[in-house]
Design an enzyme around this catalytic site. Structure first.
Site, PDB file in Angstrom:
ATOM      1  N   ASP A  31       0.864  -1.188   0.000  1.00 53.67           N
ATOM      2  CA  ASP A  31       0.000   0.000   0.000  1.00 53.67           C
ATOM      3  C   ASP A  31       0.894   1.229   0.000  1.00 53.67           C
ATOM      4  O   ASP A  31       1.619   1.488   0.962  1.00 53.67           O
ATOM      5  CB  ASP A  31      -0.907  -0.021   1.237  1.00 53.67           C
ATOM      6  CG  ASP A  31      -1.944   1.087   1.225  1.00 53.67           C
ATOM      7  OD1 ASP A  31      -1.857   1.984   0.352  1.00 53.67           O
ATOM      8  OD2 ASP A  31      -2.842   1.064   2.082  1.00 53.67           O
ATOM      9  N   ASP A 125      -2.294   2.245  -6.551  1.00 53.57           N
ATOM     10  CA  ASP A 125      -1.336   2.340  -5.448  1.00 53.57           C
ATOM     11  C   ASP A 125      -1.387   1.154  -4.494  1.00 53.57           C
ATOM     12  O   ASP A 125      -0.895   1.232  -3.363  1.00 53.57           O
ATOM     13  CB  ASP A 125      -1.534   3.645  -4.668  1.00 53.57           C
ATOM     14  CG  ASP A 125      -2.921   3.750  -4.045  1.00 53.57           C
ATOM     15  OD1 ASP A 125      -3.784   2.907  -4.354  1.00 53.57           O
ATOM     16  OD2 ASP A 125      -3.141   4.682  -3.247  1.00 53.57           O
ATOM     17  N   GLU A 126      -1.945   0.033  -4.937  1.00 52.87           N
ATOM     18  CA  GLU A 126      -2.007  -1.164  -4.100  1.00 52.87           C
ATOM     19  C   GLU A 126      -1.810  -2.414  -4.946  1.00 52.87           C
ATOM     20  O   GLU A 126      -2.267  -2.487  -6.090  1.00 52.87           O
ATOM     21  CB  GLU A 126      -3.359  -1.277  -3.393  1.00 52.87           C
ATOM     22  CG  GLU A 126      -3.588  -0.296  -2.264  1.00 52.87           C
ATOM     23  CD  GLU A 126      -4.908  -0.549  -1.570  1.00 52.87           C
ATOM     24  OE1 GLU A 126      -4.909  -1.131  -0.465  1.00 52.87           O
ATOM     25  OE2 GLU A 126      -5.950  -0.190  -2.145  1.00 52.87           O
TER      26      GLU A 126
END
Length: 426
Positions: A31, A125-126
């Site tokens: 993350d 973003d993960e």
């Protein structure tokens, strides 16, 4: 069955020091920390350690995301910039640069595949990694998870938070416990105990509606789930209900999904100035969206057989689905049907948003007329336009009516992936 996989909880191996601490199943969740803001601080060193807020363009009035320094003042995603400045007068506004964010995200995702091929890009973003099969190659799950953190930092220049556990849901929960730059391990043999007092709505995938249903059955915390028969959830939510029942007990059976399904639609929408009633302005926005949809169709050699056109007023969406006379990837054709839609269905009410989406996609050239010379000329013109725009930037060459198009920057598609059709900035 869930998405073609047998529905059974993973078997957990008790910790065995002789085996080097290998796990029966090991999942990592990466993350990125305030991803967009962190990139801006990286690109602007003088902003490091200072409160930064990202807005959609210099004239944007709503915060997309913000740095942890800004969050310390109470600034939050979705907050109006004016209100945010009341909380933090020193707040630095940074216009969003989605192309840069997407490029750095692609670099991160490719670097993760150097550790394991089983990478699921969950969002820009993960990412989830199944590291079960590479333990003999890279070491224990904890060692591999630490390598993941180093790999991300080397690929992007910014830190990330990592959660490690034996299933996806627990790994994702772990990743958010010690932000920013966190590293949290919840071994699978203690996951059920660690989740016991956690509110069910803290887990990814349990929204307010599901949470209300569970609360009505006496389940507000994960530790209470075992007292609720799984059949109650299965009757209401089907296989999702069975998965939720296991998620709350640290046994999420969902596998890592590496296959990206082809898109069923390609669409673009844009917020227009609130309360717009000017026909020319609305047509400009619809023309803009039509050309963006068409350009993406051509880029991926696809055509739409049907078309959705919609506009949003104060009270409702006004929309239509139109079957096209022949499949198309031409923005002028799409815009023709947009004007037709306005003539037939718009009654002059104030609008706030427009949407153009190509439906029923198929590879280009599946249905062509041998005698359609005008279509051939349009294809050649579009090809030249695409080449110029590909070299000099989006809409470097465009219909003259688009000179008055919205200057708000693009945004990253919710279903963004680092390659293929879904590698899209809208």
């Amino acid at each position: 069955m869930i998405a073609g996989h047998e529905f059974s909880p993973p078997r957990v191996m008790k910790r065995d020091k002789k085996s080097g601490g290998w796990w029966q199943r090991a999942i990592v969740l990466v993350d990125m920390n305030a991803f967009f803001a962190s990139i801006e601080q990286l690109k602007n060193p003088e902003w490091r350690g200072r409160p930064v807020a990202i807005t959609n363009g210099r004239v944007g009035t709503t915060i997309i995301t913000c740095s942890y320094e800004a969050r310390a003042y109470g600034v939050r995603t979705g907050m109006r910039l004016r209100v945010a400045r009341e909380h933090c007068p020193e707040l630095i506004q940074a216009p969003s640069r989605p192309e840069i964010y997407a490029r750095i995200s692609s670099r991160i995702m490719r670097s993760l595949e150097e550790i394991t091929p089983e990478v699921e890009v969950f969002s820009v973003d993960e990412a989830f990694l199944d590291i079960t099969s590479v333990q003999r190659l890279h070491g224990s799950p904890v060692e591999i998870a630490r390598r993941v953190k180093r790999q991300v930092l080397a690929a992007s220049g910014i830190p990330c938070s990592v959660g490690l556990s034996g299933d996806k849901t627990t790994a994702k929960y772990a990743a958010k416990l010690n932000k920013p730059d966190g590293f949290t391990v919840i071994p699978p043999w203690v996951a059920k105990e660690r989740l016991e007092e956690v509110p069910v709505t803290e887990l990814c995938g349990i929204n307010r509606g599901v949470g209300d249903f569970l609360a009505a059955h006496g389940v507000t915390r994960c530790g209470q789930m075992g007292r609720l028969p799984v059949s109650v959830l299965a009757a209401r939510f089907g296989n999702l209900g069975r998965r939720i029942w296991l998620m709350c007990q640290g046994e999420d059976p969902e596998p890592i999904i590496t296959r990206v399904s082809p898109p069923k639609t390609i669409g673009h929408g844009k917020v227009v100035p609130p309360g717009t009633t000017d026909r020319q302005t609305i047509e400009t926005f619809l023309h803009h969206m039509s050309e963006k949809v068409a350009a993406r169709l051509r880029r991926h050699r696809m055509e739409g057989h049907r078309l959705f056109i919609g506009v949003r007023s104060d009270q409702r969406w006004i929309g239509t689905k139109q079957r096209l006379e022949r499949p198309t990837d031409d923005g002028q054709v799409l815009f023709y049907w947009c004007r037709h839609f306005l003539d037939r269905q718009w009654r002059g009410e104030p609008l706030h948003q427009v949407q153009v989406t190509a439906l029923s996609l198929a590879p280009v050239g599946m249905q062509q007329s041998l005698f359609d010379l005008s279509g051939t000329r349009r294809m050649a013109l579009n090809s030249v336009q695409d080449q110029i725009n590909g070299r000099y930037g989006e809409f470097a060459i465009a219909p003259a009516t688009l000179l008055k198009r919205s200057q708000m920057p693009n945004v990253i598609a919710p279903s963004w992936k680092p390659e293929g059709v879904r590698e899209t900035v809208l």
